[in-house]
Design an enzyme around this catalytic site. Structure first.
Site, mmCIF file in Angstrom:
data_model
loop_
_atom_site.group_PDB
_atom_site.id
_atom_site.type_symbol
_atom_site.label_atom_id
_atom_site.label_comp_id
_atom_site.label_asym_id
_atom_site.label_seq_id
_atom_site.Cartn_x
_atom_site.Cartn_y
_atom_site.Cartn_z
ATOM 1 N N ASP A 156 38.494 40.157 39.184
ATOM 2 C CA ASP A 156 38.764 41.598 39.042
ATOM 3 C C ASP A 156 37.681 42.402 39.758
ATOM 4 O O ASP A 156 37.971 43.424 40.397
ATOM 5 C CB ASP A 156 38.773 42.008 37.562
ATOM 6 C CG ASP A 156 39.697 41.137 36.739
ATOM 7 O OD1 ASP A 156 40.761 40.758 37.256
ATOM 8 O OD2 ASP A 156 39.346 40.829 35.582
ATOM 9 N N GLY B 157 34.290 31.666 48.084
ATOM 10 C CA GLY B 157 34.321 33.038 48.592
ATOM 11 C C GLY B 157 35.727 33.604 48.600
ATOM 12 O O GLY B 157 36.527 33.377 47.682
ATOM 13 N N ASN C 5 47.207 37.490 39.053
ATOM 14 C CA ASN C 5 46.637 37.087 37.755
ATOM 15 C C ASN C 5 47.641 36.377 36.832
ATOM 16 O O ASN C 5 47.878 36.845 35.700
ATOM 17 C CB ASN C 5 46.112 38.331 37.040
ATOM 18 C CG ASN C 5 44.612 38.488 37.204
ATOM 19 O OD1 ASN C 5 43.928 37.564 37.638
ATOM 20 N ND2 ASN C 5 44.094 39.659 36.861
ATOM 21 N N ILE C 6 48.213 35.282 37.278
ATOM 22 C CA ILE C 6 49.208 34.603 36.433
ATOM 23 C C ILE C 6 48.480 33.812 35.336
ATOM 24 O O ILE C 6 47.692 32.920 35.626
ATOM 25 C CB ILE C 6 50.121 33.684 37.279
ATOM 26 C CG1 ILE C 6 50.884 34.525 38.307
ATOM 27 C CG2 ILE C 6 51.080 32.902 36.370
ATOM 28 C CD1 ILE C 6 51.739 33.720 39.272
ATOM 29 N N LEU D 232 38.988 32.429 46.862
ATOM 30 C CA LEU D 232 38.789 30.984 47.062
ATOM 31 C C LEU D 232 37.796 30.414 46.052
ATOM 32 O O LEU D 232 37.149 29.399 46.306
ATOM 33 C CB LEU D 232 38.283 30.733 48.496
ATOM 34 C CG LEU D 232 39.175 31.273 49.632
ATOM 35 C CD1 LEU D 232 38.454 31.168 50.968
ATOM 36 C CD2 LEU D 232 40.497 30.511 49.686
ATOM 37 N N GLY E 105 36.498 37.328 34.850
ATOM 38 C CA GLY E 105 36.326 38.698 35.354
ATOM 39 C C GLY E 105 35.882 38.764 36.809
ATOM 40 O O GLY E 105 35.931 39.840 37.418
#
Ligand code: KDG
Length: 309
Positions: free
Chosen positions: A256, A229, A164-165, A225, A253
């Site tokens: 996550d 997917g 999550n950069i 991706l 989101g």
């Protein structure tokens, strides 16, 4: 039921009711979000227990965050109320300037969540749980939050990490320098082409997988991706789950939900092939609405989607 602990910042999200540049948006819809909370909710929806570790302010938004998380089944007993700083907030700008994409505008500097520190850690709990999770966001928000992640990972039996950069929070160089410290022997690493390019200079999933699994010893590499997917690499095998063509309301989101549903399904004994298929369904449903976690589906609803869509 397995126990997982996630460290991070719960944020109040103000999502644009209409698409376009924020300066012309007149109505905002409030949601409760934050990457690690979204993941924690996904863990609980799939039937495992998740403890959230973090801080909120002693304010209405902090109380809202705790009540919401509790209502979604998350264990909130290790969320501290910090009287010295406010709960962080952010706005979501949708479909502009890139259709189907969203941008986040943060008002979180010096927030209560960013004051997470190693003293907040319930050490016995972190040693006991099946898995400890965090993300690059928590490592970016402050030095003390970064130290908390490093300490929690030291205590953990096993670790899950989403890269999550967020380049609005730190530079690519700082992200690489910091995140590479936690990559060794992760049980689950969740990443994508952009983050992988920053971290190891490689965005091709097969080549990146070789580095993450062979050099760093990652056990399950989950490679997102986007609309195509996701793919999982595990013990030398590759499992691909294609994406679905749906109308995008807000993709925030989705990653996550994908990570949390994948991890929770694996912990429940599902094969990587099924777990990644379920995770992609969860991410697909999340992009169809505003709000990061309201649409995370149960296993029953995932089955319904797979049978009927
Ligand atoms: O992955 C979704 C998150 O990005 C969003 O909820 C806000 O946690 C957030 C962040 O720090 O970007």
């Amino acid at each position: 039921m397995q126990e997982i602990a996630a460290l991070g910042e719960i944020l109040i999200q103000f999502n644009s009711f209409t698409p376009g540049p924020l300066r012309y948006v007149n109505y905002f819809e409030k949601h409760i979000a934050g990457s690690e909370l979204n993941y924690c909710i996904a863990i609980t929806v799939i039937g495992n227990k998740c403890y959230f570790i973090g801080r909120v302010g002693d304010d209405e938004f902090g109380r809202n965050a705790i009540e919401y998380a509790r209502g979604r089944g998350v264990d909130v007993s290790h969320i501290k109320i910090d009287p010295e700083a406010p709960t962080g907030i952010y706005f979501v700008q949708r479909h502009y300037p890139v259709p189907d994409k969203s941008e986040m505008v943060y008002y979180r500097k010096n927030s209560a969540g960013s004051r997470l520190s190693p003293e907040d850690l319930p050490e016995e709990l972190l040693k006991r749980v099946r898995l400890v999770h965090s993300t690059g966001i928590t490592m970016a928000i402050s030095e003390s939050a970064k130290q908390a992640v490093l300490r929690a990972f030291e205590l953990a039996k096993s670790r899950s990490f989403d890269t999550n950069i967020r380049l609005k929070l730190w530079s690519a160089d700082k992200a690489r320098e910091t995140i590479t410290k936690v990559l060794d022997n992760l049980e689950f690493l969740i990443t994508d082409a952009d983050d992988s390019k920053i971290l190891i200079g490689e965005s091709d999933p097969d080549k990146a997988a070789k580095i993450f699994t062979e050099k760093y010893g990652v056990k399950y590499l989950v490679y997102k991706l986007g609309p195509k997917g996701a793919v999982v690499y595990h013990e030398g095998r590759k499992y691909y789950a294609p994406g679905y063509n749906v109308r995008v309301e807000d993709p925030t989101g989705a990653g996550d939900a994908l990570g949390g549903v994948f991890v929770s399904s694996i912990l429940n004994g599902y094969t990587p092939e099924n777990a990644i298929k379920y995770a992609v369904v969860a991410a697909t449903l999340v992009v169809t609405v505003r709000g990061d976690n309201e649409n995370i589906p149960t296993l029953k609803d995932i089955e319904k989607f797979l049978n009927e869509f």
